[in-house]
Every structure is written in C-alpha cells, then in structure tokens.
Design a protein around this motif. Structure first.
Motif, PDB file in Angstrom:
ATOM      1  N   TRP A   1      -6.946  -7.318   1.965  1.00 34.25           N
ATOM      2  CA  TRP A   1      -6.224  -7.371   3.251  1.00 34.25           C
ATOM      3  C   TRP A   1      -5.960  -8.812   3.670  1.00 34.25           C
ATOM      4  O   TRP A   1      -4.914  -9.125   4.237  1.00 34.25           O
ATOM      5  CB  TRP A   1      -7.024  -6.640   4.327  1.00 34.25           C
ATOM      6  CG  TRP A   1      -7.448  -5.287   3.828  1.00 34.25           C
ATOM      7  CD1 TRP A   1      -8.642  -4.958   3.268  1.00 34.25           C
ATOM      8  CD2 TRP A   1      -6.631  -4.100   3.746  1.00 34.25           C
ATOM      9  NE1 TRP A   1      -8.639  -3.640   2.866  1.00 34.25           N
ATOM     10  CE2 TRP A   1      -7.421  -3.091   3.150  1.00 34.25           C
ATOM     11  CE3 TRP A   1      -5.320  -3.808   4.134  1.00 34.25           C
ATOM     12  CZ2 TRP A   1      -6.927  -1.806   2.921  1.00 34.25           C
ATOM     13  CZ3 TRP A   1      -4.839  -2.525   3.923  1.00 34.25           C
ATOM     14  CH2 TRP A   1      -5.635  -1.534   3.323  1.00 34.25           C
TER      15      TRP A   1
ATOM     16  N   HIS B   1      -7.154   5.099  -6.383  1.00 33.91           N
ATOM     17  CA  HIS B   1      -7.736   4.582  -5.142  1.00 33.91           C
ATOM     18  C   HIS B   1      -7.834   5.648  -4.056  1.00 33.91           C
ATOM     19  O   HIS B   1      -8.804   5.689  -3.301  1.00 33.91           O
ATOM     20  CB  HIS B   1      -6.943   3.365  -4.647  1.00 33.91           C
ATOM     21  CG  HIS B   1      -7.272   2.104  -5.394  1.00 33.91           C
ATOM     22  ND1 HIS B   1      -6.493   1.616  -6.410  1.00 33.91           N
ATOM     23  CD2 HIS B   1      -8.316   1.249  -5.289  1.00 33.91           C
ATOM     24  CE1 HIS B   1      -7.036   0.503  -6.890  1.00 33.91           C
ATOM     25  NE2 HIS B   1      -8.151   0.249  -6.230  1.00 33.91           N
TER      26      HIS B   1
ATOM     27  N   ILE C   1       0.828  -1.212   0.000  1.00 37.23           N
ATOM     28  CA  ILE C   1       0.000   0.000   0.000  1.00 37.23           C
ATOM     29  C   ILE C   1       0.857   1.254   0.000  1.00 37.23           C
ATOM     30  O   ILE C   1       0.338   2.357   0.031  1.00 37.23           O
ATOM     31  CB  ILE C   1      -1.030   0.044   1.162  1.00 37.23           C
ATOM     32  CG1 ILE C   1      -0.337  -0.023   2.518  1.00 37.23           C
ATOM     33  CG2 ILE C   1      -2.077  -1.063   1.027  1.00 37.23           C
ATOM     34  CD1 ILE C   1      -1.280   0.334   3.648  1.00 37.23           C
TER      35      ILE C   1
END
Lengths: 219, 446
Positions: free
Chosen positions: A200, A81, A59
């Motif tokens: 995740w 995003h 990320i």
C-alpha cells in the motif's frame, strides 16, 4: 497429544498474535520514523487522490497494462490472494472457534466452496513454484527463500484441507494445521510476505510521484 | 512477448579506462567503507522497503528494452538489481573491485533509468532509484565510465557539459544571431536582459554540435513576439551529467547556478530546449537535491512552450508538413512530466499525416541513449545499439521515414539505431518541423 493441542491452541496462539501484531508494528513504526527523519520529502509528496488512483489500478484485475500482457499470471495472482485472505476468515470451522472463545460470529462460506478455494490456494502455490522453475527471468532471481515462503503459505491450506477431509489422522493434522498457520502469521513481518503491508505504501508513493509531480499514469 | 531475441554478436569485453583504472585503485576496505557510508548515511526507508517488498516475480522484465532485445534474464530490471544492490546489501559492502566494475557497467550502460519498469512492477518499486544509488556508490569509489566522467568534470569546472568557454558561448550566440538575421533582419538574441518574461536555457551540446537549434529558437521567439533573454555567463546550460554519474554534489552546484542566473535576471519563467534529461534534472532531481519541492522558478519544456504559443495564437501554422511522421515519447518528459498529449496536439497542428508508434505515451520504449548511457561514449556504442533491437522493430513498424523526438539523447540514440538497423528514417526536433511550417509575419521578413 492433547497437551500439544492445548499448547498450539492456547499459549502459542497468543504468542503468534503478539509476534504478528508486535512484529508488524516493530517493522512499520521505526520505518515511518526513519522515513520522517531522513526522507521526509517522501511524505510531503504523498497525495491521497493519486495514491488511491494507483492502488485501484493495481488491485483491480487487468486494470494495468502489465496485467493485460500476462493474463494467466494475473488470474492466478488475483484468485490466489482473494482465496488466501477470504477462506480463513469465512470458514465455518474458524468462525465456530471465534464463537466459542469470544462469542463472535459472522456469515460463513458453504464448506464445499471453502474446500475449492483451499485447493485454489494450493494450486496457485504450485503454479508459482513451477513458474519460478520454468521462466528464466524468474528463475534467475529465485533463491531457496522464495520456495520456503511459498511452502509456508501453502502449508496451512494443505494441512487444513487434509484435516477437514480426515484422510490422515485428524488430531495430528489439526495440530499441524494450527502450527503451520501460526508460523505463516509470524513469518509475515519478517519475510517478504511483509509486502502485505508495504504494497500500500510503495504503490501510494509511486502513484503520488507519477500523478502529483510527473502528471503521468503508472499502470 | 513475441520479440525475437538478438544476441550480442560478440561478447567482447569492452575496455573503458575510467572503469579499469578506477577499479585498479580500489581495496576491499575502501569499498566496504564507502558502501557502508552510503547505506547508513544516504539510503534509508525507501531502499529498505523496496528491497524487502520485491517478491522476485520477474514481472518487471518485459518493461525493459534491454531484456526485450536480448531475451536473457540478466538484462531484466530485477536481474540487474540482483547483480548489484542485493549483493551489495547481502555482503554488507564486502565486495571485490571486480564486482564494483561490473556493477558500474550494469548501472551505467545497461540501464537508462527510464522508469518504465516502475510502471510494470506491481508494487511500483522505483528500480531506477536503485540503479542510481548503485551509480552513486560507483561514483564515490571513482569507478565511472570515462566519457561521462569527463562531462561531469566539465560541469564541475565550467558549469556546462562541454568545456565551452565563456567567450565561445557568447561568440556562438552572436554567430547564430547573425545567421538568423538573414531571415529576420531585426532579430536579436538578447543577452542578460533583466526583467524579461523568459530565460531560454539550452544544453552544452547545443552550442557545441547543434548550434542551428539556437538559431531556430531565436526565429521562433522573434516570430512569436516573446520577451526573452539568454544568459551570457555560467548558468546558461541546463544539462546535467553529474546527476547520472551519481555526483550529486556537482549536480547541486550546477542546478543552483542555473536557477540563480534566472533569479538574477528576474525572469518569470525558464523555458528550456528540447532536452529530456535536463528537464529531469531541473524539475525532478536537481531541484529536490537543493531542497526545493518544486523548481523555485517555473521551468517548462520546449514542447509545452510551443504548445502554449500555438494555443494562444502567438505562432500560426502557414503550411502543414506533408510527409508522414511518427512521434517518439521521451521518458523524461512523458513518464517524467506527462507532456504526451500536448505533443500530440503539436504534431496534429503541424503535420498532415501522423502515424502513432506502439506502444506509446507512458508505455513507449526507451531510446537506450538516455540516463547517461550515450554519454558513456564510443566504447559502449555498439552494445547500446544492439541492446535496443526492440526500438528498431517499433520504429520500423510505423512504416514512415520521419520520427519526431523532442529530446537530445533520444535524437542521438534513435539516429544510431536507425543507421545500424538501416531503417531509412530521419529524426527531427519539433522546432525543425515548426521552422518548416510556421508563419513568419511579413513585417519581420527580410
């Protein structure tokens, strides 16, 4: 017109929240039990340290080798995003609605910044659509559903942008904006947009296997 | 990626009896029944989540040496999943015998399950697991390439990969013991020595084709003064082609025999030769199939063992290897166990001139032989070698003539690539280097 507006702003919005939250739980909870029942070993290998190590490397822009090899895609994915998540939450007109309904309010983005971020989301969707057409390895695995997902994601931003600038009849555009936003939220648990949740977990498991068992990096 | 695409010279259809005859026996009903058994009985949350999460971005493509070598989308990891698992799930198993044959070809000969793509997928989707599941389905349907199926049969019947009979095994050990005694007269290969510190296990092809490796291991063990043993009966072979055909039941029997042999000998740990896939089987796949989170008896790969011997001073380097060398990181001990830094310690301790190849460590390109692909045998050899021009370029760019590859499959695969692309290189195991560089104490010498 007023009737439709009241409907999308009232009952349909409630339905959207129910479908989005309920649908997400409907996806995640049985999946957890299925995992526990048939692949419990997955849970036994989960490591917080290596999960976070892996998630962080994916990320943070350019923290993985693949991201460094594809700078344009990396930049587009990240700005897409970020704008996709941040713009609706920090948009002044949205916060006003929260304030009116629930007496909740927080800091808002200046409108001109939100405007740019909206265009970034739309632009990124166009980029992803072209990418699907132009790169053979992506085109090969693209189906109509992939374009539909892009359209569903872009629609609230396109309609929101048009409604804000009031270039086309405001009321209609506003209704379309609310409606498209609701469709997107409801689509999340039932389409590949579910990667919003699954990311995740898949990352955490791969990170735990690579870090905890295989003593190797996965980025 | 600026890797020139090489096309297969002739897209000639490869005939493999295992696939042809296997597919000829199939019916739609049987396929559907077997696939649904796997979908409901064996696949669960992981497969569902992986398939639902994949956003079809194609970012995994440049991870794969097949894609890099051919440059067309059907060779990309996601392209292979599309041609196999997506279709299987979408049609709920209503696929043709021809489809199963093609799926078997893709999963068995166009993917080395090297897991590099997992490192390139933003979600970390385990594409190798998806391909292994396709192989599993093909195995249950009896559509597996003939050569590798033969090794799986051998595992099942003899507990070793190469149909080695018990007397042949013992005879080979005694032969190598005799050879090694010319160097160290007191050397023994202790068989079934209960309570030894280490059980040394090898793969079936060692006694079959590369017996000198057993000789070399015996020299190393003796020079280092290790209290070791080798089993005389089944359980000596740590290799596992059943894992790669999807025959997990046979895999489980073979692994159990290996661990039980070590348990019966009451050894402290198992050291295995320089083999990658066998390490994956004992450390990652086979042990888990049997229900052990980690191996029930510690297992270490040869390279880690050499590293520890050097670190502890049990072996000493008398003279360094002069010629420049490069190092190939095998997937199963690097992406599979993170031994890359220990291997670099070994190279630097034994060689004067070490030239890295790029990319390296976890990002190294696969040899294209592993994952059972080389074991699919001669019919697939040309395709396998042409599918890895990427590796040829990577090797050539080092400019050196020696490549160290501590894995049997890598060894074979790299030799094939080197010959085909005329790279003028030679592949060596670490133990080959150690034999040339380590000190043999005077007290042991002949």
């Amino acid at each position: 017109m007023q009737g439709i507006y009241e409907f999308v702003r009232g009952p349909l919005l409630w339905l959207t929240f129910i479908v989005f939250i309920g649908g997400s739980l409907y996806k995640l909870i049985p999946m957890y039990y299925l995992l526990k029942k048939k692949e419990a070993f997955v849970l036994s290998y989960m490591s917080l340290k290596y999960s976070l190590r892996s998630i962080l490397h994916w990320i943070i822009p350019f923290a993985s080798a693949n991201m460094r090899q594809r700078p344009i895609m990396t930049v587009m994915s990240f700005v897409f995003h970020i704008c996709l998540l941040v713009t609706p939450i920090l948009l002044l007109s949205h916060i006003v609605l929260w304030d009116e309904s629930w007496n909740l309010s927080w800091w808002a983005l200046p409108d001109w910044i939100a405007d740019i971020m909206t265009l970034v989301v739309i632009g990124a969707c166009v980029f992803f659509a072209f990418r699907r057409q132009i790169l053979p390895e992506v085109k090969y695995v693209t189906s109509a559903a992939d374009y539909v997902i892009l359209a569903v994601t872009a629609a609230p931003f396109i309609t929101g942008f048009l409604a804000y600038h009031q270039w086309i009849e405001y009321r209609t555009m506003l209704i379309l904006h609310i409606l498209s936003g609701e469709i997107m939220l409801m689509a999340i648990p039932f389409t590949r947009l579910v990667h919003m949740f699954y990311f995740w977990f898949t990352r955490a498991y791969t990170g735990s296997e690579f870090g905890g068992v295989r003593h190797a990096r996965d980025w | 990626m600026a890797v020139p695409a090489t096309k297969l010279k002739e897209q000639k259809e490869i005939i493999d009896v295992g696939l042809e005859e296997g597919a000829a026996r199939l019916t739609y009903e049987r396929i559907e029944q077997v696939i649904n058994r796997v979908i409901t009985g064996e696949m669960a949350a992981r497969m569902k989540v992986y398939v639902d999460t994949c956003i079809h971005c194609g970012m995994c493509s440049t991870a794969c040496h097949y894609y890099l070598s051919h440059g067309t989308p059907e060779w990309a990891p996601v392209g292979k999943v599309k041609q196999t698992m997506w279709e299987i799930l979408e049609k709920k198993g209503r696929v043709s015998p021809e489809f199963i044959k093609r799926a078997s070809i893709i999963a068995s000969t166009e993917c080395n399950v090297c897991r590099r793509c997992s490192m390139y997928c933003p979600y970390g989707i385990d594409i190798a697991y998806i391909m292994a599941t396709v192989r599993r389905i093909c195995h249950l349907l009896g559509v597996t390439p003939q050569y590798i199926q033969d090794t799986a049969h051998s595992h099942s019947a003899t507990m070793n990969q190469m149909w080695v009979k018990e007397d042949e095994w013992i005879d080979t050990l005694q032969w190598q013991e005799g050879e090694a005694q010319a160097e160290i007269p007191s050397l023994r290969i202790p068989l079934d020595k209960e309570g030894a510190d280490i059980m040394y296990s090898v793969i079936g092809p060692e006694p079959k084709f590369r017996a000198q490796l057993i000789y070399q291991a015996a020299i190393l063990m003796t020079a280092a003064g290790v209290n070791w043993t080798m089993p005389s009966g089944p359980g000596w072979d740590n290799s596992d082609m059943a894992m790669f055909t999807g025959d997990f039941e046979t895999m489980g029997r073979v692994k159990r025999t290996h661990f039980e042999t070590a348990a019966n000998l009451r050894v402290k740990k198992i050291v295995m030769g320089e083999c990658g896939h066998a390490f994956r089987s004992v450390y990652d796949v086979g042990n888990r199939w049997l229900g052990w989170k980690m191996p029930p008896i510690p297992v270490i790969h040869a390279t880690q063992f050499y590293y520890e011997l050097l670190k502890e001073g049990k072996i000493k380097i008398a003279r360094k290897f002069k010629e420049p060398v490069t190092l190939h990181d095998p997937c199963n001990i690097v992406r599979g166990r993170g031994l890359h830094e220990m291997m670099r310690y070994l190279v630097n301790a034994t060689c004067e001139n070490f030239v890295e190849m790029y990319p390296n460590r976890e990002h190294n390109h696969c040899c294209c032989a592993g994952g059972g692909v080389i074991n699919c045998g001669p019919p697939w050899k040309t395709k396998r070698v042409e599918s890895n021009s990427t590796k040829a370029e990577q090797l050539a760019a080092t400019g050196v003539h020696i490549c160290i590859a501590p894995c049997h499959n890598c060894h074979g695969g790299l030799e094939d690539i080197i010959n085909y692309y005329k790279l003028n290189m030679h592949v060596m195991f670490f133990i080959d280097i150690l034999m040339k560089t380590m000190e043999i104490p005077d007290s042991l010498k002949a």
